[in-house]
Write a protein that holds these residues in place. Sequence first.
Motif, PDB file in Angstrom:
ATOM      1  N   VAL A 125      19.493   5.463  11.822  1.00 20.56           N
ATOM      2  CA  VAL A 125      20.884   5.570  11.366  1.00 20.56           C
ATOM      3  C   VAL A 125      21.819   4.922  12.381  1.00 20.56           C
ATOM      4  N   GLU A 126      21.590   5.182  13.660  1.00 20.74           N
ATOM      5  CA  GLU A 126      22.422   4.574  14.701  1.00 20.74           C
ATOM      6  C   GLU A 126      22.372   3.047  14.630  1.00 20.74           C
ATOM      7  N   THR A 129      14.538   3.031   3.821  1.00 21.98           N
ATOM      8  CA  THR A 129      14.030   2.633   2.511  1.00 21.98           C
ATOM      9  C   THR A 129      12.535   2.906   2.386  1.00 21.98           C
ATOM     10  N   ASN A 130      11.764   2.520   3.389  1.00 24.01           N
ATOM     11  CA  ASN A 130      10.315   2.721   3.350  1.00 24.01           C
ATOM     12  C   ASN A 130       9.958   4.196   3.289  1.00 24.01           C
ATOM     13  N   ASP A 131      10.658   5.005   4.067  1.00 22.67           N
ATOM     14  CA  ASP A 131      10.369   6.438   4.072  1.00 22.67           C
ATOM     15  C   ASP A 131      10.686   7.069   2.717  1.00 22.67           C
ATOM     16  N   VAL A 132      11.832   6.721   2.158  1.00 22.82           N
ATOM     17  CA  VAL A 132      12.235   7.277   0.865  1.00 22.82           C
ATOM     18  C   VAL A 132      11.261   6.860  -0.235  1.00 22.82           C
ATOM     19  N   LYS A 133      10.822   5.605  -0.218  1.00 18.85           N
ATOM     20  CA  LYS A 133       9.856   5.142  -1.213  1.00 18.85           C
ATOM     21  C   LYS A 133       8.546   5.925  -1.109  1.00 18.85           C
ATOM     22  N   LYS A 134       8.113   6.220   0.109  1.00 18.50           N
ATOM     23  CA  LYS A 134       6.879   6.992   0.296  1.00 18.50           C
ATOM     24  C   LYS A 134       7.045   8.414  -0.222  1.00 18.50           C
ATOM     25  N   ILE A 154      26.576   9.554   6.571  1.00 17.19           N
ATOM     26  CA  ILE A 154      26.066   9.976   5.258  1.00 17.19           C
ATOM     27  C   ILE A 154      26.467   8.985   4.172  1.00 17.19           C
ATOM     28  N   LYS A 155      27.629   8.366   4.319  1.00 21.14           N
ATOM     29  CA  LYS A 155      28.018   7.326   3.359  1.00 21.14           C
ATOM     30  C   LYS A 155      26.996   6.188   3.380  1.00 21.14           C
ATOM     31  N   TRP A 156      26.613   5.761   4.582  1.00 17.62           N
ATOM     32  CA  TRP A 156      25.627   4.690   4.707  1.00 17.62           C
ATOM     33  C   TRP A 156      24.272   5.126   4.154  1.00 17.62           C
ATOM     34  N   LEU A 157      23.851   6.328   4.519  1.00 18.39           N
ATOM     35  CA  LEU A 157      22.556   6.828   4.055  1.00 18.39           C
ATOM     36  C   LEU A 157      22.501   6.937   2.537  1.00 18.39           C
ATOM     37  N   LEU A 158      23.542   7.457   1.934  1.00 19.99           N
ATOM     38  CA  LEU A 158      23.536   7.614   0.479  1.00 19.99           C
ATOM     39  C   LEU A 158      23.399   6.267  -0.216  1.00 19.99           C
ATOM     40  N   GLU A 159      24.051   5.258   0.316  1.00 22.60           N
ATOM     41  CA  GLU A 159      23.940   3.926  -0.277  1.00 22.60           C
ATOM     42  C   GLU A 159      22.513   3.399  -0.162  1.00 22.60           C
ATOM     43  N   VAL A 160      21.917   3.538   1.020  1.00 24.48           N
ATOM     44  CA  VAL A 160      20.562   3.025   1.245  1.00 24.48           C
ATOM     45  C   VAL A 160      19.535   3.810   0.437  1.00 24.48           C
ATOM     46  N   VAL A 161      19.635   5.132   0.473  1.00 23.29           N
ATOM     47  CA  VAL A 161      18.651   5.986  -0.200  1.00 23.29           C
ATOM     48  C   VAL A 161      18.675   5.757  -1.706  1.00 23.29           C
ATOM     49  N   GLN A 162      19.857   5.639  -2.286  1.00 22.18           N
ATOM     50  CA  GLN A 162      19.938   5.491  -3.738  1.00 22.18           C
ATOM     51  C   GLN A 162      19.429   4.135  -4.216  1.00 22.18           C
ATOM     52  N   LYS A 163      19.415   3.152  -3.345  1.00 21.60           N
ATOM     53  CA  LYS A 163      18.814   1.869  -3.691  1.00 21.60           C
ATOM     54  C   LYS A 163      17.288   1.938  -3.640  1.00 21.60           C
TER      55      LYS A 163
END
Length: 266
Positions: free
Chosen positions: A20-21, A29-34, A58-67
Amino acid sequence: MFTIIGERINTTLNQVKDAVEKRDADYITNDVKKQTQHGATYIDVNAGARIGHEEEDIKWLLEVVQKATDLPLCIDSPDPAILEMAYDLVEKTPMVNSISLEKDRFDPMVSFLKGKECRIIALCMDDSGMPKSAEDVISRAKAIVKELENIGMKRNDIFVDPLIQPLSVDGNNGPIAMEAVKTIMQDLEGVHTTGGLSNISYGLPQRKIINRIFLVMMMANGFDSAIMDPLDKDIMAALKTGEMIAGHDNFCMNFIKSVRSGEIKA
């Protein structure tokens, strides 16, 4: 079916915090896909560890995770303002983690939840602190479910968290959690129960085997959701086997499929 809240996108974990930093979208992305591939029902997203940066993180994470996934998210923060902001950024009906009976948290969360379409994790916590007995957990569960029903929430959207506490602190914490879950599921028909499964083993060696056995014992008492790691093959094997034995796997097909794919091994 058992609801698996994938716990891995949490900045209390050093690798996630570093990603995140650095705004390392590939790692997330890889972790969420797994997690998606290995059976998560929700992806938990928690960005609370970097003090002063939670909103931007969290704004950045939500964008990445939802993709990275089509799964709904569990938006996770101790700050009601962050939850409200995050709610407006999610694309699918989320789970919200969490509300408690603590007045400073309860009042703004109730205001936020009114009229919202979501599921909610309801902590059995009040201003007197952590529950000390199964009776404490049960009474708080009944109180918070009643309050949530009063603002129009359906029991099927309420996930009661009995606040699992470590055995290393008190050997009765396992029996307390199991007794509380059993009574909640009997007395509050229609609600769900969930919680941070690995809390039970904190401070002990061989934590993974403790978590596995505890999960199955909790399931035997009605536990139907957990905040857990879907990439832990052994605990997922225990979960699928427990689901089958409990009669929640028609013709044992999920179990057989998992054996054939190599996900469950002796």
